[in-house]
Scaffold this active site. Structure first.
Site, mmCIF file in Angstrom:
data_model
loop_
_atom_site.group_PDB
_atom_site.id
_atom_site.type_symbol
_atom_site.label_atom_id
_atom_site.label_comp_id
_atom_site.label_asym_id
_atom_site.label_seq_id
_atom_site.Cartn_x
_atom_site.Cartn_y
_atom_site.Cartn_z
ATOM 1 N N LYS A 141 21.017 16.514 3.673
ATOM 2 C CA LYS A 141 20.995 17.369 4.855
ATOM 3 C C LYS A 141 22.026 18.491 4.783
ATOM 4 C CE LYS A 141 24.039 14.505 7.768
ATOM 5 N NZ LYS A 141 25.108 15.473 7.916
ATOM 6 N N THR A 142 23.226 18.191 4.275
ATOM 7 C CA THR A 142 24.252 19.244 4.192
ATOM 8 C C THR A 142 23.792 20.345 3.243
ATOM 9 O OG1 THR A 142 25.996 17.623 4.607
ATOM 10 C CG2 THR A 142 26.672 19.738 3.681
ATOM 11 N N ASP A 155 24.899 19.977 13.259
ATOM 12 C CA ASP A 155 24.795 18.803 12.390
ATOM 13 C C ASP A 155 25.017 17.525 13.193
ATOM 14 O OD1 ASP A 155 24.528 17.339 10.070
ATOM 15 O OD2 ASP A 155 26.594 17.646 9.414
ATOM 16 N N GLU A 156 24.453 16.415 12.724
ATOM 17 C CA GLU A 156 24.626 15.081 13.347
ATOM 18 C C GLU A 156 24.292 15.122 14.841
ATOM 19 O OE1 GLU A 156 24.979 12.592 11.539
ATOM 20 O OE2 GLU A 156 26.242 13.006 9.813
ATOM 21 N N GLN A 180 20.143 6.659 12.754
ATOM 22 C CA GLN A 180 21.566 6.474 12.459
ATOM 23 C C GLN A 180 22.440 6.746 13.684
ATOM 24 O OE1 GLN A 180 22.930 7.566 8.314
ATOM 25 N NE2 GLN A 180 21.087 8.826 8.377
ATOM 26 N N ARG A 230 23.941 2.463 2.804
ATOM 27 C CA ARG A 230 25.167 2.860 2.094
ATOM 28 C C ARG A 230 25.075 2.482 0.615
ATOM 29 N NH1 ARG A 230 25.748 6.510 4.711
ATOM 30 N NH2 ARG A 230 23.819 5.784 5.660
#
Length: 753
Positions: free
Chosen positions: A42-43, A232-233, A263, A616
């Site tokens: 995503k970044t 973002d987020e 998430q 993770r």
């Protein structure tokens, strides 16, 4: 592009991106929701979109705003943007939410009422201001609560855009022991800040939103200044952040939000997942693009994660997939006891270290209290570890607080322990009063040629203080003296610990803090009791002094700064990280999902939390669970987590324990003594401390410790101790909500279950 002298082409920018990432980069006009699954890049997508706006759409960099949550993420985004889009992109506004709020307040200084030279109070400034305000209220309950609780509550109110004037209308103040004072404290605090021309951290968004809502001309200035917003987020935004974004994007609606509802794990700190779930309600014309290709985990790990998260009914449909290898099957290991579980985890780590560096190994757990056994076994086996984003068990404030009381009982000359206990919880003793107590000790030593211990000192010093302080010091002296004498004897250390926890006021203080701030410090205090009891079982005849000397070997180890260490952390702290080998501990009902989540959102956030934990892992993942654990000093049976049933059997290798009897397992883990002989039977409810356990050491009166009773108000509970005799006999019960309460036996109607 060299030195920013030439524009990149569209092909330059989208080269190396997958189809959906490219689509997200090129969708520049109007509202866009990017559903970015874990490990989906995503970044990278955000950074390339900024480059696309600058180089292809010829948007001036100063017209672009990108906002994220942490300083680390903000800096990474800025550096990567400059690397991709060139040096002119430094003119973009790339900040955290709070630093962007501060920036807005600076450029809108004429609207704040503070001017442009206001200061920002840190935690100590806030504490000082609130302390002086709270001194105006003499109620004992208020004085016993830490100022930090009130400070964080006020911050939470501002995150919800609740002003002092609206507090009583918007918040149920009866849930706080000091609730009746909160509106006045909040008002006085805001006035004190204004008089000081100061703001606190929460004001950076709260005041920004207020100004934009109250001053349309200020909002219009920002609409002219900024044309494109990238957030973002987005699933982690609270109400203030959500409102700020809505205001800023209301004109041109060139808003791209990036996030993953799967998430969303921070509701306890104000995040609202409906902000992302209802994005199309706010912007019906929004384009939705899904980033589902994962670049981190093996196919098997992703299939397992997908099989769990799909059970959440309130989510936006997406399925992670990968071009990476299939990988080995995740392992679910069931152990008989929590001791065996920690040993197994240590063995698994040792095996993983043969092929993986320590930094690529992580043990994830649901609550901080679970780290104690893990820390102890890793220290014994000399496996270096660090508590990522937290503090080692014996270094946590609440644990150090109660240990200081225990140390003082054993060694009443311990100055360090005395200084920690004398005013914790607050007893209204200021620095000058404590200095005076030490002066009295010095004078007494000079006059009598003897140094007195601190417990005796409290009685001697009391006569030289006003009546209220005298009463406080004498009361403290009396109970410390009584329990100091008990601590020197071979008594039930578990009961002694429970008494000290209650008498000191720490139990009430930390329960109130947990309730107000959604912390879990009471769990750590309960885990310390487990540590004491299991130590006594393993070392028959040992004393409190023996135990304190033993744990000093753990608490003196400085593992926090170790490099090349295995990572221990809560799942919440693991968000955004990745490791080759991940071990998820405690996959038991009431632990994961946590018992406090029962009856709330159908367990959706707990399921999202497990999804985050699983994703993770890059190569290997292990789950562990234990049939029996110590809770509040008693071994109790645990059922498997409900999430295990959601894992397809063909994706999971299940390994059952070799010992079928939990009783024999505990006998193996702990040499049993007559004083601590317990029989574990079936678990009959979902709350810790409420299992069917028969204990052969009976308490006073007619009820043995462990007896199940029903209270007409609080429901089913279990006896943890009785004290006194006759009409004054008291009984202590622990109930399904995890709280212990005491009653006068003569006047309490109790039904045996």
């Amino acid at each position: 592009m060299e030195n920013g002298s030439q524009y990149l082409t569209e092909n330059d920018i989208i080269q190396g991106l997958n189809a959906e990432q490219s689509k997200a980069v090129k969708q520049t006009n109007g509202p866009v929701l990017i559903l970015a699954g874990a490990g989906s890049g995503k970044t990278r997508t955000i950074v390339h979109r900024i480059a696309y706006l600058i180089h292809v759409k010829k948007v001036p960099p100063r017209k672009i705003v990108a906002v994220t949550f942490t300083n680390k993420a903000s800096l990474e985004m800025l550096n990567r943007t400059i690397e991709i889009a060139g040096p002119e992109s430094i003119e973009c506004t790339i900040k955290t939410f709070h630093s962007f709020g501060l920036y807005l307040l600076r450029i809108l200084a004429d609207k704040t009422g503070y001017g442009s030279n206001f200061t920002i109070w840190d935690d100590s400034d806030q504490a000082g201001a609130l302390s002086s305000i709270c001194e105006k209220f003499s109620d004992d309950k208020l004085m016993r609560n830490e100022v930090r609780q009130i400070s964080q509550l006020i911050g939470g109110f501002k995150d919800k855009l609740i002003s002092p004037e609206k507090l009583s209308e918007k918040v149920d103040l009866d849930q706080y022991s000091f609730g009746q004072y909160l509106p006045q404290i909040y008002h006085l605090y805001e006035q004190k800040k204004k008089d000081s021309c100061a703001m606190d951290f929460s004001d950076l968004l709260y005041q920004s939103v207020r100004i934009l809502q109250e001053h349309p001309d200020a909002l219009d200035r920002l609409h002219q200044r900024y044309h494109y917003f990238l957030i973002d987020e987005y699933q982690d935004t609270n109400h203030a952040q959500y409102t700020l974004v809505q205001l800023l994007a209301s004109a041109k609606k060139n808003l791209m939000v990036v996030g993953d509802d799967d998430q969303a794990i921070y509701s306890w700190r104000g995040a609202d997942v409906t902000n992302i779930l209802e994005f199309q309600r706010d912007f019906p014309e929004a384009a939705i693009i899904k980033l589902e290709q994962n670049y981190r985990s093996t196919k098997t790990i992703l299939q397992l994660a997908n099989s769990i998260i799909k059970n959440n009914p309130k989510r936006m449909e997406k399925t992670l997939w990968s071009d990476l290898e299939t990988g080995s099957r995740p392992v679910l290991k069931t152990l008989n006891t929590d001791i065996e579980e920690s040993d197994y985890i240590a063995e698994t780590i040792s095996h993983a270290l043969q092929k993986t560096i320590p930094e690529e190994i992580a043990v994830l757990y649901r609550t901080n209290a679970q780290s104690r056994l893990l820390e102890e076994v890793l220290l014994r086996k000399k496996i270096p570890y660090r508590i990522f984003g937290g503090i080692s068990f014996y270094g946590r404030k609440e644990v150090k607080d109660i240990i200081s009381y225990l140390k003082l009982l054993i060694n009443p000359f311990d100055e360090s322990s005395f200084l920690r206990t004398i005013n914790t919880p607050s007893r209204g003793l200021g620095e000058k009063s404590i200095e005076k107590i030490f002066e009295i000790r010095t004078d007494y030593a000079r006059e009598h040629n003897v140094i007195i211990d601190f417990i005796q000192l409290l009685k001697i010093a009391a006569d030289q203080f006003p009546a209220k302080t005298k009463e406080t010091l004498l009361a403290l002296h009396e109970w410390l003296k009584t329990y100091s004498e008990k601590a020197q004897k071979n008594i039930d250390l578990g009961m002694l610990y429970s008494d000290i926890l209650e008498k000191s006021g720490l139990e009430e203080m930390y329960k109130e803090e947990d309730k107000s701030l959604s912390t879990s410090k009471s769990d750590n205090l309960a885990e310390l009791k487990n540590s004491i009891i299991t130590y006594r079982i393993k070392n028959p005849g040992s004393t409190l002094g023996d135990y304190l000397q033993d744990i000093s070997l753990y608490s003196s180890k400085n593992t926090e700064e170790m490099e090349k260490s295995v990572n221990l952390m809560t799942v919440h702290n693991a968000k955004g990280l990745e490791f080759k080998t991940v071990i998820i501990a405690g996959l038991d009902d009431d632990i994961f999902p946590h018992y406090l989540s029962k009856g709330r959102d159908e367990g959706e956030e707990e399921r999202r939390l497990l999804y985050v934990a699983i994703t993770r892992a890059k190569k290997e993942i292990y789950f562990t669970r234990s049939r029996s654990r110590y809770v509040n000093g008693f071994p109790q049976q645990f059922k498997p987590s409900i999430f295990i049933a959601e894992m397809p059997s063909d994706l999971l290798e299940k390994v059952e324990p070799t010992i079928s009897s939990n009783r024999s397992a505990y006998n193996k883990s702990y040499p049993q003594t007559a004083s601590y002989h317990k029989t574990v039977t079936s678990r009959t409810n979902s709350s810790p401390g409420m299992n069917n356990i028969s204990i052969n050491n009976t308490g006073n009166g007619n009820y043995a410790n462990g007896t199940r009773l029903r209270h007409p108000t609080f429901g089913a509970g279990r006896v943890i101790k009785t004290e006194g005799s006759g009409d004054g006999q008291k009984i202590h019960l622990i109930f399904q909500d995890g709280k212990s309460r005491k009653f006068l036996l003569k006047y309490t109607k109790l039904e045996k279950i």
